[in-house]
Write a protein that holds these residues in place. Structure first.
Motif, short mmCIF file in Angstrom:
data_model
loop_
_atom_site.label_atom_id
_atom_site.label_comp_id
_atom_site.label_asym_id
_atom_site.label_seq_id
_atom_site.Cartn_x
_atom_site.Cartn_y
_atom_site.Cartn_z
N HIS A 101 3.58 2.49 -1.99
CA HIS A 101 4.08 2.16 -2.95
C HIS A 101 3.16 2.66 -4.35
CE1 HIS A 101 8.34 0.55 -0.87
NE2 HIS A 101 6.69 -0.34 -0.11
N LYS A 102 3.97 2.97 -5.02
CA LYS A 102 3.42 3.29 -6.48
C LYS A 102 4.43 2.18 -7.45
CE LYS A 102 2.25 7.75 -7.62
NZ LYS A 102 2.24 8.25 -8.13
N GLN A 160 0.87 -0.82 0.28
CA GLN A 160 -0.10 0.13 -0.18
C GLN A 160 0.90 1.40 -0.07
OE1 GLN A 160 -0.42 -3.02 2.08
NE2 GLN A 160 -2.76 -3.00 2.53
N THR A 220 -4.05 -5.65 -7.52
CA THR A 220 -2.92 -4.53 -7.01
C THR A 220 -3.96 -3.44 -5.52
OG1 THR A 220 -1.34 -3.13 -6.68
CG2 THR A 220 -2.65 -2.27 -8.37
N ASP A 221 -3.18 -3.56 -4.51
CA ASP A 221 -3.78 -2.76 -3.58
C ASP A 221 -3.10 -1.09 -3.63
OD1 ASP A 221 -1.53 -3.78 -2.08
OD2 ASP A 221 -2.61 -5.39 -0.89
N CYS A 222 -2.42 -1.26 -4.41
CA CYS A 222 -1.52 -0.17 -4.39
C CYS A 222 -2.22 1.14 -5.31
CB CYS A 222 -0.11 0.08 -4.03
SG CYS A 222 0.34 -0.85 -5.34
N ASP A 223 -1.17 2.24 -5.04
CA ASP A 223 -1.67 2.84 -6.57
C ASP A 223 -0.92 2.36 -7.38
OD1 ASP A 223 -2.48 4.95 -4.13
OD2 ASP A 223 -0.70 6.25 -4.57
#
Length: 684
Positions: free
Chosen positions: A356-357, A354, A376-379
């Protein structure tokens, strides 16, 4: 999916021959010596293709023949990649683009281009020479199958193969599940076709285990080249729970299986069919009911696959070697794809990242990529070079916290399916994606008004989801929304429309023209219609309907409108206003003839059943927004709960914000068990 260019028994040779013909074409052929060299290669590949097709009819190849076949197929893919890369670097992203031939001619006049193509041809000739010499050395043109032992059938092992050990199995599994399932109520037959050793049985097994729980009866049987049909049918009968037929008479077996499956939703896998004659017998036992049944076959022979499959080639799945598919799981760093530049299918999953892009710039180097799925669960930010993936036809982006997409995505002219989470901002130009068939979800509360208006230009759309996540809507957007819905009523290709809006009231809803008559799924969440619209009665192919109405008036025929839909299997109806009179479902057998799942959301119980009502009903969900559990107990007596069909499997009851005590729950269970013992009763 069908992909006639990738043959079952010959790998990429069909596609390769087509691309060699391109190299002999008008502009490429002007290069000195190119046409003659390529023509020689094409002749050699045509000869190899003919031999491979003959070997495909042999049940068990000896090691030499099998090795040669595998080498030719591997070579065909490698050479196709080589030619694709060459054409790609010449700028051949669209043969129909303006000025393409002039541009290509200019490039080919350059010495460097001449050297490149000459070098590629020499590389190809060297590989072809090796394989051709091996063919002569093995005397494969005189090949006849022989065996001095009875081997263990590899299909037995394949059925129990662990999916985790098979790189890339997820993509074809998901593709086949998508091909098989859907909301069609009629029997659907699909076929996997490919030469021996590709993994057809393993793939069929994975699909079988993924879907078997969704059916009432299921069976997986191997047919083989010379099947004992009576023994095979007995095995099917046993696996579907019909016992055994002791007479052994073929006619008795066919009738017994057909009778057992007549009113059931079944899933049968017939592995390793060799010819259509066996299928013609077996299919006599498989009733073409309207219960959503499915049959999956595997075969090495394309004509057999076509003969089995619904609508011929539309449900034929050409098995592809899994080496062109890559699945990557990572927490932070994306692996380098330099050595995988010919990959066509890519699945990426980033979890627990979360903070990290993710940088996915390296994906843009996969210039032959057709299918991209990122979970994904990140940007997630797609790079500006993303538009350069000119062959991309499917993009699926799931669960990012925030999503950033460059405007250049509208230049992906081959894109067929774009599936993104709600919240993505679409810029102007999406209307230029003329090939687009699936668009989920277009958030018109965030995207530009011009991009929203341009959706009417997407005339090939089959599956559309629209979302609006604000509580107010300006006049311009409202007019554009109305105009789009009116234009969609004439879009005959549309099969599924889902609309979710936080703004429920629109003055023009009562005068809306309707939706395409051949629509299969229509979910209108949050749009409050005054009553059930009359145009619904014209939707004879409608399978799934979710609708919100303000009221069902005592003397109107709105319930009859729904009851007369011949294909409707799923209905979720939300009624906002209370009514004193009951909605009575007729017991004539004509009302709701195909309905299996009924979900009713209303203030108080307002539904009564006559004997014979909803004859195919399996599940009932009742959500009450005002009444308490005491009202439900009083209501159960006169509604005709005993008249619900014997096939009823589950009832879900919910009184919002009101918990039932143990005495109430016990009383409810007693009422239902009296008339429907063993039913799955869920109360919240």
């Amino acid at each position: 999916m069908v992909g006639a260019m990738v043959s079952a028994s010959t790998g990429a040779l069909n596609s390769l021959l087509g691309k060699l013909a391109t190299l002999m074409g008008k502009e490429y052929g002007k290069l000195k010596g190119v046409s003659k060299e390529v023509e020689s290669l094409a002749d050699e590949f045509s000869s190899m293709k003919a031999l491979l097709e003959r070997l495909a009819d042999v049940d068990e190849l000896d090691p030499q023949a099998r090795e040669w076949r595998n080498q030719v197929n591997d070579m065909s893919y490698d050479i196709e990649d080589c030619i694709d890369e060459f054409i790609h670097h010449l700028g051949n992203n669209d043969a129909a683009a303006a000025g393409f031939m002039k541009k290509t001619a200019r490039v080919l006049k350059k010495l460097r281009a001449r050297h490149q193509i000459a070098s590629k041809i020499q590389e190809i000739k060297f590989r072809v020479k090796e394989v051709s010499e091996r063919r002569l050395r093995y005397r494969l043109d005189e090949y006849t199958a022989h065996s001095c032992y009875v081997p263990v059938d590899p299909r037995v092992v394949a059925i129990y193969n662990e999916a985790a050990a098979l790189v890339g199995i997820d993509v074809p599994t998901d593709e086949l599940v998508h091909l098989l399932m859907g909301e069609e109520k009629e029997l659907k037959v699909a076929s996997i076709v490919g030469f021996g050793g590709l993994g057809k049985t393993t793939l069929a097994s994975q699909v079988y285990h993924k879907l078997e729980g969704k059916f009432q009866c299921w069976a997986f049987v191997s047919v083989s080249q010379k099947p004992d049909i009576a023994k095979l049918l007995n095995k099917i009968l046993l696996e579907i729970g019909g016992g055994t037929c002791h007479t052994g008479d073929l006619d008795d077996l066919l009738k017994t299986i057909a009778l057992h499956l007549q009113d059931k939703r079944y899933f049968i896998v017939l592995d390793d069919l060799w010819d259509a004659s066996a299928w013609k017998v077996i299919k006599c036992a498989l009733p073409a009911n309207d219960c959503g049944s499915r049959v999956l076959t595997t075969t090495r022979v394309y004509s057999t696959a076509s003969a089995c499959s619904s609508y011929n080639q539309h449900y034929v799945y050409n098995m592809r070697p899994l080496v062109r598919s890559v699945v990557a799981f990572t927490r932070v760093l994306l692996p380098s794809f330099q050595e995988l530049k010919y990959v066509r299918v890519l699945l990426l999953e980033f979890k627990a990242a979360q903070m990290h892009k993710m940088d996915i710039t390296s994906v843009c180097g996969l210039f032959l990529l057709r299918y991209l799925k990122i979970v994904t669960d990140c940007d997630l930010e797609l790079p500006n070079q993303f538009w350069g993936l000119r062959y991309l036809d499917t993009v699926v982006l799931e669960n990012p916290m925030r999503l950033f997409v460059p405007s250049g995505v509208v230049h992906l002219s081959r894109l067929l399916h774009l599936i993104v989470p709600c919240g993505m901002v679409f810029q102007d130009g999406i209307g230029s994606l003329k090939s687009l068939r699936t668009l989920q979800a277009f958030d018109f509360s965030r995207s530009s008004l011009e991009s929203f208006r341009s959706l009417r230009d997407l005339t090939n759309l089959r599956d559309l989801r629209l979302d609006y996540e604000r509580f107010d809507m300006d006049d311009e957007t409202m007019d554009a929304f109305h105009s789009l819905l009116e234009s969609l009523s004439h879009c005959s290709s549309l099969k599924s429309i889902v609309i979710s809006s936080l703004v429920p009231h629109f003055d023009w809803l009562s005068t809306l023209s309707g939706f395409p008559r051949n629509i299969r799924r229509l979910h209108l969440w949050g749009l409050w219609f005054p009553r059930i619209p009359n145009w619904v009665s014209q939707l004879h192919d409608l399978y799934s309907l979710e609708l919100v109405v303000i009221e069902v008036a005592p003397k109107d025929d709105s319930i009859d409108i729904l009851a007369g839909l011949p294909s409707l299997a799923h209905l979720r109806l939300e009624i906002k206003h209370d009514r004193e009179e009951m909605i009575v479902i007729s017991g004539t057998g004509v009302a709701f003839p195909a309905l299996k799942h009924l979900a009713l959301v209303c203030p108080k119980p307002a539904l009564a059943f006559e004997s014979g009502a909803m004859p195919r009903l399996h599940n009932v969900d009742l959500w009450l927004t005002v009444s308490g559990w005491g009202d439900i107990i009083k209501w159960l007596g006169p509604i005709g709960i005993k008249h619900l069909p014997s096939g009823l499997q589950k009832i879900f009851l919910c009184c919002r914000g009101k918990d039932a005590d143990e005495a109430t729950l016990s009383a409810l269970r007693s009422v239902f068990n009296t008339h429907h013992p063993g039913i799955d009763l869920i109360m919240r």
